[in-house]
Enzyme design. Sequence first.
Site, PDB file in Angstrom:
ATOM      1  N   ASP A  52       3.342  -3.534   0.729  1.00 16.64           N
ATOM      2  CA  ASP A  52       3.397  -2.159   1.005  1.00 16.64           C
ATOM      3  C   ASP A  52       4.627  -2.218   1.816  1.00 16.64           C
ATOM      4  OD1 ASP A  52       1.632  -3.649   2.901  1.00 16.64           O
ATOM      5  OD2 ASP A  52       1.921  -1.725   4.146  1.00 16.64           O
TER       6      ASP A  52
ATOM      7  N   ARG B  81     -18.951 -19.909   7.541  1.00 14.50           N
ATOM      8  CA  ARG B  81     -18.319 -18.541   7.494  1.00 14.50           C
ATOM      9  C   ARG B  81     -17.676 -17.844   6.356  1.00 14.50           C
ATOM     10  NH1 ARG B  81     -17.405 -16.673  13.241  1.00 14.50           N
ATOM     11  NH2 ARG B  81     -18.799 -17.989  14.408  1.00 14.50           N
TER      12      ARG B  81
ATOM     13  N   GLU C  17       3.688  -8.987   9.383  1.00 14.00           N
ATOM     14  CA  GLU C  17       2.343  -9.460   9.019  1.00 14.00           C
ATOM     15  C   GLU C  17       1.577  -9.993  10.040  1.00 14.00           C
ATOM     16  OE1 GLU C  17       2.327 -13.638   8.649  1.00 14.00           O
ATOM     17  OE2 GLU C  17       3.214 -12.846  10.401  1.00 14.00           O
ATOM     18  N   MET C  18       0.618 -10.865   9.947  1.00  9.68           N
ATOM     19  CA  MET C  18      -0.168 -11.009  11.228  1.00  9.68           C
ATOM     20  C   MET C  18      -0.454 -12.597  11.549  1.00  9.68           C
ATOM     21  SD  MET C  18      -2.789  -7.835  10.754  1.00  9.68           S
ATOM     22  CE  MET C  18      -3.539  -8.030  12.250  1.00  9.68           C
TER      23      MET C  18
ATOM     24  N   ARG D 270       1.433 -20.960   4.533  1.00  7.98           N
ATOM     25  CA  ARG D 270       0.884 -19.340   4.463  1.00  7.98           C
ATOM     26  C   ARG D 270       1.295 -18.858   3.132  1.00  7.98           C
ATOM     27  NH1 ARG D 270      -1.256 -14.806   5.695  1.00  7.98           N
ATOM     28  NH2 ARG D 270       0.353 -13.012   6.202  1.00  7.98           N
TER      29      ARG D 270
END
Length: 234
Positions: free
Chosen positions: A204, A43, A179-180, A87
């Site tokens: 940002d 992927r 964030e995610m 991360r």
Amino acid sequence: MSIHIGAEQGQIADKILLPGDPLRAKFIAEHFLEDAVCFNEVRGMLGYTGTYKGHRVSVMGTGMGMPSISIYANELITSYGVKKLIRVGTAGSVNKDVHVRDLVLAQAAGTTSSMIKNEWPQYDFPQIADFDLLDKAYHIAKDLKLTAHVGSVLSIDAFYSDFADNNIKLGQLGIKALEMEAAALYYLAAKHGVQALGIMTISDSLVNDEDTTAEERQTTFTDMMKVGLETLIA
Ligand code: HPA
């Protein structure tokens, strides 16, 4: 091989840096690792293992959002025995004191996602960073003279939200940035008894009118990668 990672056993180090963007994984491998070998192209989620200052380290993209990082973190931990996961990503500041290009070390991550709630509907327990990694990252960032905020982030499901009016209030409640991915990573690390940390650079601001050039962004990303790698091997 696991379902989404095409590596053979032994090809992935027990320490890994996890940017969201697979091309950043390639960038880190090419600029920071020696003898980097690509272990995954499934992927297009590029992953590499090499050495950093003599230590065997891997780096791999995770994609965006909690479902995506969960797939990779699960497989890295349960199929390949990864023990330390950091991360390195971007985040949008919701705090007036947290500026574009600053670092945020996510001590804790709340979430709007129901991923964890689906497994534990009766609890709302905190998703927290590994303290040892957090402590090391903080001191490494300080030694590098970087601005690093330690506090909570909110891992949201929807990048495009109708609730932007809440951003300022979230900042007032002490949230540093949106964030995610961090909450899912912390949850999976806790579940499997391994160490995880989220380091984010502010790309940002959702509450200040701030800009950054592409060159400045690259420099801060590079600083963050250094903090991540030094923390992994400390
Ligand atoms: N929201 C969520 N995630 C992000 C943002 C944002 O504004 N910026 C970088 N990652």
